[in-house]
Write a protein that holds these residues in place. Structure first.
Motif, mmCIF file in Angstrom:
data_model
loop_
_atom_site.group_PDB
_atom_site.id
_atom_site.type_symbol
_atom_site.label_atom_id
_atom_site.label_comp_id
_atom_site.label_asym_id
_atom_site.label_seq_id
_atom_site.Cartn_x
_atom_site.Cartn_y
_atom_site.Cartn_z
ATOM 1 N N LEU A 282 0.779 -0.975 0.028
ATOM 2 C CA LEU A 282 0.029 0.062 -0.075
ATOM 3 C C LEU A 282 0.964 1.438 -0.087
ATOM 4 O O LEU A 282 0.342 2.292 -0.466
ATOM 5 N N GLN A 283 2.227 1.261 0.349
ATOM 6 C CA GLN A 283 2.926 2.385 0.736
ATOM 7 C C GLN A 283 2.924 3.358 -0.420
ATOM 8 O O GLN A 283 3.236 4.460 -0.629
ATOM 9 N N ASP A 284 3.155 2.759 -1.688
ATOM 10 C CA ASP A 284 3.265 3.708 -2.857
ATOM 11 C C ASP A 284 2.133 3.770 -3.731
ATOM 12 O O ASP A 284 1.915 4.193 -4.882
ATOM 13 N N PHE A 285 0.845 3.425 -3.377
ATOM 14 C CA PHE A 285 -0.539 3.834 -3.809
ATOM 15 C C PHE A 285 -0.926 5.264 -3.948
ATOM 16 O O PHE A 285 -0.615 5.868 -2.840
ATOM 17 N N GLY A 286 -1.186 5.840 -4.939
ATOM 18 C CA GLY A 286 -1.771 7.205 -5.427
ATOM 19 C C GLY A 286 -3.171 6.862 -5.183
ATOM 20 O O GLY A 286 -3.868 6.075 -4.780
ATOM 21 N N ASP A 287 -3.702 8.249 -5.222
ATOM 22 C CA ASP A 287 -5.532 8.347 -5.257
ATOM 23 C C ASP A 287 -6.092 7.452 -6.170
ATOM 24 O O ASP A 287 -7.063 6.775 -5.683
ATOM 25 N N SER A 288 -5.794 7.412 -7.328
ATOM 26 C CA SER A 288 -6.579 6.429 -8.121
ATOM 27 C C SER A 288 -6.186 5.025 -7.574
ATOM 28 O O SER A 288 -7.396 4.235 -7.883
ATOM 29 N N GLU A 289 -5.246 4.551 -7.087
ATOM 30 C CA GLU A 289 -5.318 3.110 -6.624
ATOM 31 C C GLU A 289 -6.154 3.028 -5.600
ATOM 32 O O GLU A 289 -6.836 2.029 -5.289
ATOM 33 N N TRP A 290 -6.055 3.646 -4.623
ATOM 34 C CA TRP A 290 -6.873 3.775 -3.487
ATOM 35 C C TRP A 290 -8.272 3.520 -3.756
ATOM 36 O O TRP A 290 -9.198 3.008 -2.933
ATOM 37 N N HIS A 291 -8.768 4.432 -4.623
ATOM 38 C CA HIS A 291 -10.207 4.211 -5.018
ATOM 39 C C HIS A 291 -10.414 3.285 -6.392
ATOM 40 O O HIS A 291 -11.498 3.253 -6.793
ATOM 41 N N ALA A 292 -9.521 2.363 -6.561
ATOM 42 C CA ALA A 292 -9.805 1.454 -7.392
ATOM 43 C C ALA A 292 -10.858 0.227 -7.084
ATOM 44 O O ALA A 292 -10.927 -0.146 -6.019
ATOM 45 N N PRO A 293 -11.775 -0.296 -8.120
ATOM 46 C CA PRO A 293 -12.690 -0.957 -7.336
ATOM 47 C C PRO A 293 -12.390 -2.399 -7.240
ATOM 48 O O PRO A 293 -11.440 -3.137 -8.043
ATOM 49 N N VAL A 294 -13.047 -2.848 -6.031
ATOM 50 C CA VAL A 294 -12.487 -4.424 -5.514
ATOM 51 C C VAL A 294 -13.789 -5.096 -5.318
ATOM 52 O O VAL A 294 -14.770 -4.434 -5.000
ATOM 53 N N ARG A 295 -13.958 -6.412 -5.644
ATOM 54 C CA ARG A 295 -15.164 -7.189 -5.404
ATOM 55 C C ARG A 295 -14.655 -8.254 -4.359
ATOM 56 O O ARG A 295 -13.967 -9.167 -4.684
ATOM 57 N N LEU A 296 -15.376 -7.939 -3.088
ATOM 58 C CA LEU A 296 -15.113 -8.953 -2.277
ATOM 59 C C LEU A 296 -15.959 -10.113 -2.420
ATOM 60 O O LEU A 296 -17.283 -10.062 -2.822
ATOM 61 N N ARG A 297 -15.407 -11.651 -2.507
ATOM 62 C CA ARG A 297 -16.162 -12.577 -2.633
ATOM 63 C C ARG A 297 -16.105 -13.738 -1.380
ATOM 64 O O ARG A 297 -15.199 -13.679 -0.854
ATOM 65 N N TRP A 298 -17.332 -14.659 -1.352
ATOM 66 C CA TRP A 298 -17.248 -15.598 -0.365
ATOM 67 C C TRP A 298 -18.218 -16.371 -0.818
ATOM 68 O O TRP A 298 -19.134 -16.211 -1.805
ATOM 69 N N PHE A 299 -18.373 -17.607 -0.045
ATOM 70 C CA PHE A 299 -19.583 -18.578 -0.205
ATOM 71 C C PHE A 299 -20.577 -18.521 0.758
ATOM 72 O O PHE A 299 -20.413 -18.602 1.920
ATOM 73 N N GLU A 300 -21.618 -18.577 0.320
ATOM 74 C CA GLU A 300 -22.921 -18.598 1.257
ATOM 75 C C GLU A 300 -23.909 -19.026 0.571
ATOM 76 O O GLU A 300 -24.534 -18.995 -0.379
ATOM 77 N N ALA A 301 -24.733 -19.957 1.665
ATOM 78 C CA ALA A 301 -25.740 -20.964 1.211
ATOM 79 C C ALA A 301 -25.555 -21.602 0.135
ATOM 80 O O ALA A 301 -26.467 -21.762 -1.026
#
Length: 460
Positions: free
Chosen positions: A190-209
């Motif tokens: 994380l230490q070299d991330f700029g503003d654009s990287e901090w706001h990059a979209p991420v999709r959290l995934r898990w298994f449910e039912a």
């Protein structure tokens, strides 16, 4: 020289008085003109006069060549091609010699002249061009792809080397080392991330039912999620709760995260890195001060509890999984944990599987529940051999009938083999149980139950 004179008609060899000029004696040079006059060819008549030009004076009276040459014409004004700076002139080599150089050329081991000769030859010889292409492809296969990240074990090796020279006054417990290492690796990402990287979209995934679930957020949102769930361990150690005055409906990890996201007036930004980093340092420091005796301290996750040493492994596992999510979002390579830390994470998942199998039976999600045999606690029962391959792997006997039963090789009914990283991604809900690349032998229903139970370990 005398033959040249005889060819001139009317030329008389006489002296100035009309007589014959004396013939030169042996060894004397033949001169022109009067004997008492100095020879002007190649010298000056007056020793003190102007210096004669170098070289002979033309006999026809033409103007002598200047002693200092005139400036040469520029090469740009001529018709000759301009020289190419740095251009290597290829050698002239026979075809067998050029063919023998293809291996060295593919490895970039030729001299500049040899490389130029081979390059020129490849444009003319199709057979050698095909061979050179195959050799270049072979060289690429021999080279291992290098990650831009440092070796995950580098931190451990450096720390071990330092500790061998001067042991710490307060060492980090073994069960806290994976969390310490994974939070440090994520912080380095994380230490070299700029503003654009901090706001990059991420999709959290898990298994449910028995199905996949996901939640869309950003890199900063993922760090906020880690901050709030790690706060469960911080609270158990007596540290401040990162939620502060924010009230979550339940102490479950997903509920705490949603409450933190809703309470933010703006989407989380890079400012969340500071509190997360300070909290992770505080957790490791406090766990080190309390010592190994605190490892059995209970940590509540709302609907279940884990002892502190397992909770720290759980947080290390989730930190690595979400670090991979972040690295994927910014298109950056990220390596798995060190083998011994990966082995501890896999061991935790294997120890949790019997309880998850029992919970799935109670919820009616296990087709093999009707075939379950009642086994008293501590007694051997039907077991599945879980073989984890690769670094950090091993073998575990998973009891199938009841959580209190003991896995037994004598009662083995199935055998499943998976790669270590593949199994962890299955336990994180990133791989479907149906799509998991597993070698399977034995009871199909038991194998299905264990694979779905492993995926059910995941959560937001």
């Amino acid at each position: 020289m005398s033959g040249a004179y005889e060819e001139n008609e009317g030329f008389d060899r006489t002296d100035g008085n009309g007589g014959d000029a004396a013939a030169p004696g042996p060894g004397e040079p033949e001169t022109l003109g009067k004997p008492d006059e100095p020879d002007v060819v190649g010298g000056s008549a007056d020793p003190g006069g102007p210096e004669a030009p170098d070289g002979p004076v033309p006999l026809d009276g033409a103007k002598p060549a200047p002693r200092i040459p005139l400036p040469r014409a520029s090469v740009e004004d001529g018709e000759d091609p301009l020289p190419s700076p740095g251009r290597t002139v290829p050698l002239v080599l026979e075809h067998p010699v050029l063919k023998s150089l293809l291996g060295a050329w593919a490895l970039a081991a030729c001299s500049p002249e040899e490389s130029a000769a081979v390059d020129e030859h490849l444009g003319e010889c199709g057979a050698c061009a095909d061979e050179a292409l195959r050799l270049r492809e072979a060289v690429v296969l021999l080279q291992r792809p290098e990650s831009l990240d440092l070796d995950p074990a580098l931190r451990t090796r450096v720390l071990e080397g330092c500790l061998e020279r001067r042991p710490p006054r307060i060492p980090v417990p073994e069960w806290a080392a994976p969390y310490d290492a994974e939070t440090a690796r994520l912080d380095a990402l994380l230490q070299d991330f700029g503003d654009s990287e901090w706001h990059a979209p991420v999709r959290l995934r898990w298994f449910e039912a028995d199905g996949t679930a996901s939640r869309r957020t950003t890199v900063a949102g993922v760090i906020a999620h880690l901050l709030t769930v790690d706060g469960l361990v911080a609270v158990a150690l007596g540290l401040a709760d990162p939620l502060g005055e924010i009230t979550a409906p339940t102490p479950a990890p997903a509920s705490r995260t949603e409450a933190y996201w809703r309470a933010s007036h703006y989407p989380p930004t890079r400012a969340v890195r500071g509190p997360w980093r300070e909290q992770s340092h505080g957790i490791v420091r406090t766990a080190s001060f309390t010592g190994s005796r605190s490892g059995r301290m209970p940590v509540s996750y709302g609907d279940f509890e884990l002892p502190l040493h397992d909770a720290m492994l759980d947080r290390a596992f989730e930190c690595w999984v979400h670090a991979e999510d972040i690295a994927e979002a910014v298109d950056y390579p990220y390596e798995p944990p060190a083998p011994r830390h990966l082995n501890r994470m896999i061991d935790l998942a294997a120890r949790l599987l019997p309880d998850v199998l029992a919970a799935r039976r109670l919820a009616g999600l296990s087709p093999g529940g009707t075939r379950r045999h009642l086994v008293a606690a501590g007694e051997p029962g039907r077991s599945l051999r879980l073989e984890i391959e690769g670094s950090g792997g091993g073998e575990w006997l998973i009891p199938l009938d009841s959580p209190g039963a003991v896995g037994s090789a004598d009662h083995e009914v199935a055998h499943v083999a998976l790669d270590g990283v593949e199994f962890c991604r299955l336990a994180a809900g990133h791989v479907s149980p149906v799509e998991a690349a597993a070698g399977q032998v034995g009871d199909r229903e038991a194998i299905r139950d264990v694979l779905f139970a492993a995926a059910s370990l995941s959560r937001m």
